[in-house]
Design a protein around this motif. Sequence first.
Motif, PDB file in Angstrom:
ATOM      1  N   ILE A  99       9.249   4.997   4.949  1.00  0.00           N
ATOM      2  CA  ILE A  99       8.087   4.216   4.331  1.00  0.00           C
ATOM      3  C   ILE A  99       7.743   2.923   5.260  1.00  0.00           C
ATOM      4  N   LEU A 100       8.862   2.193   5.677  1.00  0.00           N
ATOM      5  CA  LEU A 100       8.611   1.037   6.674  1.00  0.00           C
ATOM      6  C   LEU A 100       8.190   1.173   8.012  1.00  0.00           C
ATOM      7  N   ARG A 101       8.549   2.347   8.423  1.00  0.00           N
ATOM      8  CA  ARG A 101       7.594   2.892   9.860  1.00  0.00           C
ATOM      9  C   ARG A 101       6.422   3.254   9.501  1.00  0.00           C
ATOM     10  N   SER A 102       5.878   3.900   8.412  1.00  0.00           N
ATOM     11  CA  SER A 102       4.698   3.986   8.046  1.00  0.00           C
ATOM     12  C   SER A 102       3.879   3.069   7.815  1.00  0.00           C
ATOM     13  N   ALA A 103       4.329   1.952   7.220  1.00  0.00           N
ATOM     14  CA  ALA A 103       3.676   0.626   6.697  1.00  0.00           C
ATOM     15  C   ALA A 103       3.354   0.034   8.116  1.00  0.00           C
ATOM     16  N   TRP A 104       4.387  -0.046   8.633  1.00  0.00           N
ATOM     17  CA  TRP A 104       4.378  -1.089   9.930  1.00  0.00           C
ATOM     18  C   TRP A 104       4.123  -0.530  11.211  1.00  0.00           C
ATOM     19  N   GLY A 105       4.048   0.758  11.397  1.00  0.00           N
ATOM     20  CA  GLY A 105       3.715   1.467  12.744  1.00  0.00           C
ATOM     21  C   GLY A 105       4.949   1.409  13.690  1.00  0.00           C
ATOM     22  N   THR A 106       6.141   1.086  13.155  1.00  0.00           N
ATOM     23  CA  THR A 106       7.324   0.843  14.011  1.00  0.00           C
ATOM     24  C   THR A 106       7.840   2.424  14.174  1.00  0.00           C
ATOM     25  N   PRO A 107       8.079   2.536  15.474  1.00  0.00           N
ATOM     26  CA  PRO A 107       8.246   3.931  16.058  1.00  0.00           C
ATOM     27  C   PRO A 107       9.667   4.229  15.434  1.00  0.00           C
ATOM     28  N   ALA A 108      10.233   5.564  15.251  1.00  0.00           N
ATOM     29  CA  ALA A 108      11.563   5.902  14.925  1.00  0.00           C
ATOM     30  C   ALA A 108      12.274   5.774  16.300  1.00  0.00           C
ATOM     31  N   SER A 109      13.620   5.359  15.751  1.00  0.00           N
ATOM     32  CA  SER A 109      14.634   5.062  16.972  1.00  0.00           C
ATOM     33  C   SER A 109      15.293   6.674  17.012  1.00  0.00           C
ATOM     34  N   ASP A 110      15.516   6.832  18.521  1.00  0.00           N
ATOM     35  CA  ASP A 110      16.350   8.123  19.004  1.00  0.00           C
ATOM     36  C   ASP A 110      17.738   8.124  18.019  1.00  0.00           C
ATOM     37  N   LYS A 111      18.126   6.821  17.496  1.00  0.00           N
ATOM     38  CA  LYS A 111      19.377   6.641  17.267  1.00  0.00           C
ATOM     39  C   LYS A 111      19.517   6.577  15.672  1.00  0.00           C
ATOM     40  N   THR A 141       0.877  -1.098   0.046  1.00  0.00           N
ATOM     41  CA  THR A 141       0.247   0.053   0.166  1.00  0.00           C
ATOM     42  C   THR A 141       0.866   1.285   0.103  1.00  0.00           C
ATOM     43  N   GLU A 142       2.020   1.179   0.726  1.00  0.00           N
ATOM     44  CA  GLU A 142       2.882   2.504   0.888  1.00  0.00           C
ATOM     45  C   GLU A 142       3.456   2.628  -0.379  1.00  0.00           C
ATOM     46  N   ILE A 143       4.079   1.499  -1.087  1.00  0.00           N
ATOM     47  CA  ILE A 143       5.055   1.721  -2.036  1.00  0.00           C
ATOM     48  C   ILE A 143       4.105   2.101  -3.257  1.00  0.00           C
ATOM     49  N   ILE A 144       2.954   1.266  -3.369  1.00  0.00           N
ATOM     50  CA  ILE A 144       2.154   1.673  -4.780  1.00  0.00           C
ATOM     51  C   ILE A 144       1.921   3.167  -4.499  1.00  0.00           C
ATOM     52  N   SER A 145       1.477   3.794  -3.487  1.00  0.00           N
ATOM     53  CA  SER A 145       1.365   5.304  -3.522  1.00  0.00           C
ATOM     54  C   SER A 145       2.205   5.893  -4.332  1.00  0.00           C
ATOM     55  N   ILE A 146       3.636   5.319  -4.014  1.00  0.00           N
ATOM     56  CA  ILE A 146       4.657   6.274  -4.510  1.00  0.00           C
ATOM     57  C   ILE A 146       4.925   6.027  -6.010  1.00  0.00           C
ATOM     58  N   VAL A 147       5.094   4.571  -6.157  1.00  0.00           N
ATOM     59  CA  VAL A 147       5.664   4.281  -7.734  1.00  0.00           C
ATOM     60  C   VAL A 147       4.597   3.604  -8.348  1.00  0.00           C
ATOM     61  N   GLY A 148       3.280   3.203  -7.973  1.00  0.00           N
ATOM     62  CA  GLY A 148       2.309   2.774  -8.764  1.00  0.00           C
ATOM     63  C   GLY A 148       2.242   1.192  -8.657  1.00  0.00           C
ATOM     64  N   GLU A 149       1.246   0.403  -9.009  1.00  0.00           N
ATOM     65  CA  GLU A 149       1.203  -0.911  -8.914  1.00  0.00           C
ATOM     66  C   GLU A 149       2.333  -1.445  -9.734  1.00  0.00           C
ATOM     67  N   ALA A 150       2.454  -1.204 -10.930  1.00  0.00           N
ATOM     68  CA  ALA A 150       3.627  -1.937 -11.652  1.00  0.00           C
ATOM     69  C   ALA A 150       4.886  -1.581 -11.128  1.00  0.00           C
ATOM     70  N   GLY A 151       5.166  -0.525 -10.656  1.00  0.00           N
ATOM     71  CA  GLY A 151       6.668  -0.306  -9.939  1.00  0.00           C
ATOM     72  C   GLY A 151       6.942  -1.255  -8.696  1.00  0.00           C
ATOM     73  N   PHE A 152       5.624  -1.400  -7.849  1.00  0.00           N
ATOM     74  CA  PHE A 152       5.640  -2.422  -6.837  1.00  0.00           C
ATOM     75  C   PHE A 152       6.102  -3.806  -7.194  1.00  0.00           C
ATOM     76  N   ASN A 153       5.045  -4.169  -8.309  1.00  0.00           N
ATOM     77  CA  ASN A 153       5.292  -5.784  -8.945  1.00  0.00           C
ATOM     78  C   ASN A 153       6.495  -5.826  -9.510  1.00  0.00           C
ATOM     79  N   SER A 154       7.295  -5.140  -9.978  1.00  0.00           N
ATOM     80  CA  SER A 154       8.640  -5.025 -10.503  1.00  0.00           C
ATOM     81  C   SER A 154       9.562  -5.201  -9.667  1.00  0.00           C
TER      82      SER A 154
END
Length: 135
Positions: free
Chosen positions: A115-127, A31-44
């Motif tokens: 993008i990974l944090r947005s997709a999976w709700g992973t909080p940003a690390s202070d580091k 869902t996150e990647i397709i919003s940036i590069v489209g479905e064909a881009g994600f599939n590739s």
Amino acid sequence: MLRQQIIDSLMAQQPENIADAAMAQWEKLATEIISIVGEAGFNSLYERSVLLAQSTFPWLPACPSPPQAGSLFAEFRMRLAEQTPAHAREANSLLLTTFTDILASLIGEQLTASILRSAWGTPASDKSGKELDNE
């Protein structure tokens, strides 16, 4: 590297039913990647990742060509379900790592981690800033 830490953390949280958890992860990421590069881009990107990961896990399914809506992950899910939980987790981790390696080479580490944090709700690390500077 922050991206690998995010994936490792995600893998550590997976229940015994790896196939269902993996599908949820891939669908959120798609869902996150397709919003940036489209479905064909994600599939590739996904197809290339599978091809590279097949050298380690030859049972990973080739992507349908052309990919049909809703079927991109269907065979992957079936194949994961046939594996032991540890083997399935290892394969999914490698596929996610390979996918994000390719993505990071195209758009950069920082945006990929975001993008990974947005997709999976992973909080940003202070580091995270320090880690990105050290790469």
